[in-house]
Design a protein around this motif. Structure first.
Motif, PDB file in Angstrom:
ATOM      1  N   LEU A   1       2.052  -1.741  -0.496  1.00 56.39           N
ATOM      2  CA  LEU A   1       2.217  -2.841  -1.366  1.00 56.39           C
ATOM      3  C   LEU A   1       3.666  -2.833  -1.780  1.00 56.39           C
ATOM      4  CD1 LEU A   1      -0.858  -2.347  -3.747  1.00 56.39           C
ATOM      5  CD2 LEU A   1      -0.514  -4.040  -2.098  1.00 56.39           C
ATOM      6  N   ASP A   2       4.434  -4.119  -2.062  1.00 56.81           N
ATOM      7  CA  ASP A   2       5.731  -4.042  -2.531  1.00 56.81           C
ATOM      8  C   ASP A   2       5.704  -3.819  -4.176  1.00 56.81           C
ATOM      9  OD1 ASP A   2       5.007  -6.594  -3.429  1.00 56.81           O
ATOM     10  OD2 ASP A   2       6.133  -7.655  -2.025  1.00 56.81           O
ATOM     11  N   GLU A   3       7.141  -4.116  -4.572  1.00 59.06           N
ATOM     12  CA  GLU A   3       7.099  -3.969  -6.009  1.00 59.06           C
ATOM     13  C   GLU A   3       6.451  -5.020  -6.955  1.00 59.06           C
ATOM     14  OE1 GLU A   3      11.485  -4.287  -6.884  1.00 59.06           O
ATOM     15  OE2 GLU A   3      11.739  -2.169  -5.728  1.00 59.06           O
ATOM     16  N   GLU A   4       6.225  -6.092  -6.329  1.00 56.46           N
ATOM     17  CA  GLU A   4       5.352  -7.166  -6.867  1.00 56.46           C
ATOM     18  C   GLU A   4       3.909  -7.077  -6.647  1.00 56.46           C
ATOM     19  OE1 GLU A   4       7.083 -11.024  -5.612  1.00 56.46           O
ATOM     20  OE2 GLU A   4       9.034 -10.559  -6.588  1.00 56.46           O
ATOM     21  N   GLY A   5       3.419  -6.153  -5.922  1.00 52.18           N
ATOM     22  CA  GLY A   5       1.867  -5.883  -5.577  1.00 52.18           C
ATOM     23  C   GLY A   5       1.568  -6.772  -4.334  1.00 52.18           C
ATOM     24  N   LEU A   6       2.465  -7.368  -3.590  1.00 51.39           N
ATOM     25  CA  LEU A   6       1.889  -8.165  -2.367  1.00 51.39           C
ATOM     26  C   LEU A   6       1.884  -7.162  -1.339  1.00 51.39           C
ATOM     27  CD1 LEU A   6       3.856 -11.118  -3.203  1.00 51.39           C
ATOM     28  CD2 LEU A   6       1.908 -10.984  -3.650  1.00 51.39           C
ATOM     29  N   LEU A   7       1.199  -7.475  -0.393  1.00 50.57           N
ATOM     30  CA  LEU A   7       0.702  -6.834   1.115  1.00 50.57           C
ATOM     31  C   LEU A   7       2.097  -7.179   1.869  1.00 50.57           C
ATOM     32  CD1 LEU A   7      -1.200  -4.998   2.121  1.00 50.57           C
ATOM     33  CD2 LEU A   7      -1.984  -7.141   3.443  1.00 50.57           C
ATOM     34  N   GLU A   8       2.915  -6.056   1.793  1.00 55.75           N
ATOM     35  CA  GLU A   8       4.001  -6.239   2.836  1.00 55.75           C
ATOM     36  C   GLU A   8       4.189  -4.850   3.631  1.00 55.75           C
ATOM     37  OE1 GLU A   8       6.308  -8.305   2.960  1.00 55.75           O
ATOM     38  OE2 GLU A   8       5.833  -9.632   1.311  1.00 55.75           O
ATOM     39  N   ASP A   9       3.180  -4.623   4.489  1.00 51.99           N
ATOM     40  CA  ASP A   9       3.200  -3.416   5.457  1.00 51.99           C
ATOM     41  C   ASP A   9       4.138  -4.150   6.757  1.00 51.99           C
ATOM     42  OD1 ASP A   9       0.913  -5.620   5.666  1.00 51.99           O
ATOM     43  OD2 ASP A   9       0.608  -4.466   7.625  1.00 51.99           O
ATOM     44  N   TRP A  10       4.658  -3.028   7.256  1.00 52.36           N
ATOM     45  CA  TRP A  10       5.652  -3.254   8.418  1.00 52.36           C
ATOM     46  C   TRP A  10       4.945  -2.155   9.397  1.00 52.36           C
ATOM     47  CZ3 TRP A  10       8.400  -7.373   8.404  1.00 52.36           C
ATOM     48  CH2 TRP A  10       9.007  -7.566   6.841  1.00 52.36           C
ATOM     49  N   PRO A  11       5.347  -2.278  10.875  1.00 54.90           N
ATOM     50  CA  PRO A  11       4.804  -1.590  11.931  1.00 54.90           C
ATOM     51  C   PRO A  11       4.696  -0.046  11.493  1.00 54.90           C
ATOM     52  CG  PRO A  11       6.007  -3.059  12.946  1.00 54.90           C
ATOM     53  CD  PRO A  11       6.190  -3.366  11.110  1.00 54.90           C
ATOM     54  N   GLN A  12       5.839   0.295  11.020  1.00 55.77           N
ATOM     55  CA  GLN A  12       5.933   1.695  10.666  1.00 55.77           C
ATOM     56  C   GLN A  12       5.019   2.098   9.370  1.00 55.77           C
ATOM     57  OE1 GLN A  12       7.593   3.905  12.564  1.00 55.77           O
ATOM     58  NE2 GLN A  12       6.656   5.620  11.319  1.00 55.77           N
ATOM     59  N   GLU A  13       4.967   1.067   8.453  1.00 56.31           N
ATOM     60  CA  GLU A  13       4.051   1.594   7.333  1.00 56.31           C
ATOM     61  C   GLU A  13       2.642   1.643   7.568  1.00 56.31           C
ATOM     62  OE1 GLU A  13       6.668   0.118   7.100  1.00 56.31           O
ATOM     63  OE2 GLU A  13       7.750   0.562   5.176  1.00 56.31           O
ATOM     64  N   ARG A  14       2.235   0.882   8.807  1.00 56.63           N
ATOM     65  CA  ARG A  14       0.969   0.596   9.384  1.00 56.63           C
ATOM     66  C   ARG A  14       0.559   2.014  10.096  1.00 56.63           C
ATOM     67  NH1 ARG A  14       2.144  -5.011  10.178  1.00 56.63           N
ATOM     68  NH2 ARG A  14       2.251  -4.518  12.422  1.00 56.63           N
ATOM     69  N   ALA A  15       1.528   2.650  10.833  1.00 55.79           N
ATOM     70  CA  ALA A  15       1.392   3.717  11.613  1.00 55.79           C
ATOM     71  C   ALA A  15       1.023   4.765  10.908  1.00 55.79           C
ATOM     72  CB  ALA A  15       2.497   3.876  12.603  1.00 55.79           C
ATOM     73  N   ILE A  16       1.982   4.897   9.646  1.00 53.28           N
ATOM     74  CA  ILE A  16       1.860   6.041   8.681  1.00 53.28           C
ATOM     75  C   ILE A  16       0.461   5.995   8.163  1.00 53.28           C
ATOM     76  CG2 ILE A  16       2.896   7.122   6.842  1.00 53.28           C
ATOM     77  CD1 ILE A  16       5.463   6.326   7.751  1.00 53.28           C
ATOM     78  N   ALA A  17       0.076   4.658   7.623  1.00 51.44           N
ATOM     79  CA  ALA A  17      -1.099   4.636   7.033  1.00 51.44           C
ATOM     80  C   ALA A  17      -2.407   4.934   7.914  1.00 51.44           C
ATOM     81  CB  ALA A  17      -1.420   3.157   6.423  1.00 51.44           C
TER      82      ALA A  17
END
Length: 450
Positions: free
Chosen positions: A240-256
């Motif tokens: 989530l970004d600072e506004e609470g919106l779904l802002e996942d990038w490839p690296q974030e998805r891999a870490i998740a």
């Protein structure tokens, strides 16, 4: 509001000399009859407050009276006259010892005994009252009475005399051998008692071990819950970004995905179910429609994100994380397990109400006793639905290649299986699966062919 001043001189009670003379030399009692200095000061303070005439002060006075409880303490007062007499009696006793005069000694001893007992009697009464309950005192008197009754019966019934005559006829030389037998029997009894004590120690030790294990299990549950809460917070901050919106990038998805795979290996089946419910209800397991250039999830116009089963991207792709996982008896309602690899998974007794199992690999899985009310195993219509394929894309309109792989799955005693799901499992489950489906598969063709 006016407050009348306190009177300059408060009346003080005077002690009558006659009552003081008539009082016993030995006064024993509790704090309920003899007020301590603290209780007397409290009563004087309450008397001063009572002189105030306002209603508020009257209420405060009543509350103070209701909350005041005299301190219950044991008090025993001995008059100086009685104490002096006791000391004189002790001196007379010692004089009798020195002079070796039995008259003086007996007199001093008797007076000392009477006065000492008189001083000790209130304390003894207090000890008996505090240490022994009425039931204990009753049982003690009953046992003493029983012993006295037995002795009196033996004495006055003639039984004692008969026992005496019988004892004179016994050959005590032979009785010595009998005593040896009794000695051996006593040693055996001692050994039995030792075994019993050892057994009781073992039982107590086992109980302590069980309690320690329970404490360890509770501590493990608390630690696991803290780990899961930390995972929830970490994944939320990651996608989530600072506004609470779904802002996942490839690296974030891999870490998740990496964090999810790691935590699945360190929690039990209940913890896995909690994680799956969190990820599913957060739409992190659902394929979402994305902006081709920015990769951001697209809104559906109804306050949520648009799903795209064919080309959508999942924030976390379970893949083979749940292969051979034990999820038995857990709550998996409304979870999205589509396209997950649950080969040889244990889903027995699970609550799978409204769960999405389309394109899920349930090969050799155990679903015995599971609740399949409203569960989705395919899209489209059951007549054209078929299991997923490694080479062919799914058709979500007709249902081709959108179904779950249910070959060799165990559906024994499943609850609330719909007719369409039963038909699909019979058609594509194979002979082994068909033998476990409730109500049988009579009249349903085996489309799997094996």
């Amino acid at each position: 509001m006016t407050i009348k001043p306190n009177p300059p001189n408060l009346p003080t009670p005077e002690t009558s000399p006659e009552s003081d003379l008539q009082q016993d030399d030995f006064d024993g009692g509790t704090g309920e009859k003899n007020l301590t200095s603290e209780a007397l000061a409290a009563q004087q303070a309450l008397a001063a407050i009572s002189s105030l005439q306002s209603s508020q002060n009257t209420t405060a006075l009543q509350q103070a009276h209701s909350s005041f409880k005299p301190v219950s303490t044991i008090q025993f007062t001995v008059k100086p006259r009685a104490l002096l007499i006791t000391l004189i009696a002790i001196a007379i006793t010692f004089i009798g010892f020195v002079l070796d005069n039995w008259i003086i000694g007996i007199l001093g001893t008797f007076i000392t005994l009477v006065l000492s007992l008189a001083m000790l009697l209130p304390w003894l009464q207090f000890v008996v009252k505090e240490w022994f309950s009425p039931q204990d005192r009753t049982l003690f008197v009953a046992f003493v009475g029983l012993i006295v009754a037995i002795i009196g019966f033996i004495k006055f019934s003639g039984l004692g005399y008969r026992l005496f005559l019988w004892g004179r006829t016994i050959q005590w030389d032979a009785a010595g051998t009998l005593a040896e037998w009794f000695g051996a029997l006593g040693q055996i009894l001692i050994a039995i008692i030792a075994v019993y004590v050892a057994w009781r120690q073992y039982v107590i030790s086992k109980d302590l071990t069980i309690q320690q294990n329970l404490l360890t299990v509770q501590q493990n549950i608390i630690t696991q819950q803290q780990t899961i809460d930390s995972y929830f917070q970490g994944v939320s901050d990651l996608v989530l970004d600072e506004e609470g919106l779904l802002e996942d990038w490839p690296q974030e998805r891999a870490i998740a995905e990496g964090r999810t795979a790691a935590i699945f290996s360190s929690v039990d089946r209940t913890g896995k179910a909690k994680i799956l419910r969190f990820l599913s209800r957060s739409k992190l397991l659902t394929p979402l429609k994305r902006d081709r250039r920015l990769g951001r999830a697209i809104f559906n116009g109804n306050g949520g994100y648009e799903e795209d089963r064919l080309e959508g991207v999942r924030v976390i792709d379970l893949g083979v994380m749940l292969a051979a996982a034990d999820l038995s008896g857990t709550d998996l309602r409304w979870t999205d397990l589509s396209e997950a690899n649950l080969v040889r998974g244990n889903l027995s007794g699970c609550d799978l109400v409204k769960a999405n199992l389309a394109r899920t690999i349930l090969y050799d899985a155990n679903l015995s006793g599971a609740d399949l009310n409203g569960a989705r195993l395919f899209y489209g219509i059951v007549e054209t639905a078929s299991p997923r394929s490694r080479t062919q894309p799914p058709d979500y309109d007709t249902g081709e290649h959108t179904g779950a792989v249910v070959e060799n799955a165990d559906f024994t005693n499943v609850q609330r299986m719909s007719e369409s799901v039963r038909y699909y499992c019979c058609a594509w489950g194979g002979e082994q699966t068909r033998g476990t489906i409730p109500d049988g598969c009579e009249g349903i063709p085996n489309l799997l062919g094996r």
